[in-house]
Design a protein around this motif. Structure first.
Motif, PDB file in Angstrom:
ATOM      1  N   VAL A 171     -17.616 -38.073  18.678  1.00  0.00           N
ATOM      2  CA  VAL A 171     -18.480 -37.439  17.692  1.00  0.00           C
ATOM      3  C   VAL A 171     -17.596 -36.917  16.572  1.00  0.00           C
ATOM      4  N   THR A 203     -17.275 -34.645  13.514  1.00  0.00           N
ATOM      5  CA  THR A 203     -17.963 -33.484  12.946  1.00  0.00           C
ATOM      6  C   THR A 203     -17.394 -33.069  11.600  1.00  0.00           C
ATOM      7  N   LEU A 236     -20.626 -41.264  16.733  1.00  0.00           N
ATOM      8  CA  LEU A 236     -21.688 -40.550  16.035  1.00  0.00           C
ATOM      9  C   LEU A 236     -21.055 -39.764  14.895  1.00  0.00           C
ATOM     10  N   ASN A 237     -21.561 -39.952  13.696  1.00  0.00           N
ATOM     11  CA  ASN A 237     -21.033 -39.240  12.534  1.00  0.00           C
ATOM     12  C   ASN A 237     -21.949 -38.071  12.178  1.00  0.00           C
ATOM     13  N   LEU A 238     -21.498 -36.866  12.467  1.00  0.00           N
ATOM     14  CA  LEU A 238     -22.223 -35.651  12.092  1.00  0.00           C
ATOM     15  C   LEU A 238     -21.511 -34.917  10.963  1.00  0.00           C
ATOM     16  N   THR A 264     -23.666 -40.600   7.353  1.00  0.00           N
ATOM     17  CA  THR A 264     -23.888 -39.308   7.991  1.00  0.00           C
ATOM     18  C   THR A 264     -25.131 -39.377   8.881  1.00  0.00           C
ATOM     19  N   ASN A 265     -25.074 -38.693  10.021  1.00  0.00           N
ATOM     20  CA  ASN A 265     -26.179 -38.644  10.980  1.00  0.00           C
ATOM     21  C   ASN A 265     -26.570 -40.029  11.488  1.00  0.00           C
ATOM     22  N   THR A 266     -25.579 -40.895  11.632  1.00  0.00           N
ATOM     23  CA  THR A 266     -25.790 -42.251  12.128  1.00  0.00           C
ATOM     24  C   THR A 266     -24.797 -42.527  13.246  1.00  0.00           C
TER      25      THR A 266
END
Length: 93
Positions: free
Chosen positions: A19, A21, A43-45, A73-75
């Motif tokens: 992840v 962040t 996961l890109n947050l 982002t968010n993907t």
């Protein structure tokens, strides 16, 4: 944390599930040179898109060898190694 702006300076991923962040503009991560059939989930947050690079000499989907792809982002993406140099990326919506 994504870092570096090239394949050679991107943050190396060491886990099969990662992840991100923190992602400054233009930064990226690089997949480990693993065994055929290995998979990674990313996961890109972060606040910016992240470049995801294959290992040296690797190729993801129809991109040129050593070329990263942008993970918004968010993907999330699942990346699977099919041959010694070929990877396939399956992006979330």
């Amino acid at each position: 944390t994504a870092a570096g702006t090239t394949q050679g300076t991107a943050t190396a991923l060491t886990a099969s599930v990662s992840v991100v962040t923190t992602a400054s503009s233009g930064t990226g991560v690089i997949l480990a040179n693993s065994e055929t059939s290995d998979e990674y989930e990313i996961l890109n947050l972060g606040a910016n898109a992240v470049l995801v690079y294959p290992p040296t000499s690797g190729q993801v989907n129809a991109l040129s060898a050593n070329t990263g792809f942008s993970l918004a982002t968010n993907t999330a993406v699942k990346v699977k190694k099919f041959t010694a140099t070929r990877w396939m990326a399956f992006l979330s919506a």
